[in-house]
Design an enzyme around this catalytic site. Sequence first.
Site, mmCIF file in Angstrom:
data_model
loop_
_atom_site.group_PDB
_atom_site.id
_atom_site.type_symbol
_atom_site.label_atom_id
_atom_site.label_comp_id
_atom_site.label_asym_id
_atom_site.label_seq_id
_atom_site.Cartn_x
_atom_site.Cartn_y
_atom_site.Cartn_z
ATOM 1 N N GLY A 40 -83.038 -34.197 -17.166
ATOM 2 C CA GLY A 40 -84.398 -34.667 -16.965
ATOM 3 C C GLY A 40 -84.458 -36.172 -17.100
ATOM 4 N N CYS A 41 -85.527 -36.681 -17.676
ATOM 5 C CA CYS A 41 -85.722 -38.121 -17.829
ATOM 6 C C CYS A 41 -84.534 -38.760 -18.545
ATOM 7 C CB CYS A 41 -86.999 -38.377 -18.621
ATOM 8 S SG CYS A 41 -87.217 -40.088 -19.126
ATOM 9 N N PHE A 42 -83.900 -39.723 -17.884
ATOM 10 C CA PHE A 42 -82.701 -40.300 -18.512
ATOM 11 C C PHE A 42 -83.007 -41.159 -19.727
ATOM 12 C CE2 PHE A 42 -82.356 -43.206 -14.444
ATOM 13 C CZ PHE A 42 -83.548 -43.846 -14.753
ATOM 14 N N CYS A 44 -84.835 -40.250 -22.138
ATOM 15 C CA CYS A 44 -84.804 -39.322 -23.273
ATOM 16 C C CYS A 44 -83.381 -38.932 -23.645
ATOM 17 C CB CYS A 44 -85.628 -38.068 -22.949
ATOM 18 S SG CYS A 44 -87.379 -38.396 -22.647
ATOM 19 N N TYR A 197 -95.055 -41.156 -23.691
ATOM 20 C CA TYR A 197 -94.596 -40.358 -22.547
ATOM 21 C C TYR A 197 -93.890 -39.096 -23.017
ATOM 22 C CZ TYR A 197 -90.918 -38.656 -19.547
ATOM 23 O OH TYR A 197 -90.053 -37.808 -18.896
#
Length: 221
Positions: A40-42, A44, A197
Amino acid sequence: MKILATLKPIVLTLCMGLALVLRGHEAEAQSTETLTVAGGCFWCVESDFESVPGVIGAISGYTGGSTKNPTYGDVGKGGTGHYEAVEITFDPVRVSRTKLLNMFLRSVDPTDAGGQFCDRGETYRTAIFVSNADEKTLAIQAIKQAQADLGQKIITPVLDAKTFYHAEDYHQDYYKGTKLVFTRFGPKRQASAYKRYREACGRDARVAQLWGSAAPFAKGH
């Protein structure tokens, strides 16, 4: 001549010491390994794994696709085949590849084929990238163990490694950045924007729901 004779052993000792230091640095460089994952979101994934003892660093980037030198905009539009991914450099003496794989699988929702948490689409799917047969075997073993522990089918694939392209500079270490950015929450420093976020995206809530006390990072956010 007496001065030269006196200096010779000192210089020799200094040279030997320098050689030992250089060899030590070379050995350290040669002993590091890399693990590339998409979760997913890099931001994170980078944030999570840079907190792990034995991890030397993590770089956000793009891999898995065919487009050369992709930009964030290119990948976000879709069609490149690339994942948002993170290249983790670690010291295998301090932390094993197997441990990192186990931590990774328990830091994402490996049952979701459509993305991760609030981030949807092919860019945000999970994957483990491998460079050789040994790495592939360890990844498959980790997935089998995670599936047995979770009691649900894991769809995270093990893929052959492709070129890893570094993401733009502003994506690196975003989670601890100090630059002012404009978000839907208003103007925020990067670190604050990242926290908002992550919470709004529901990443840690979902991981905790899936993995409970086995989730390695959800408790820290």
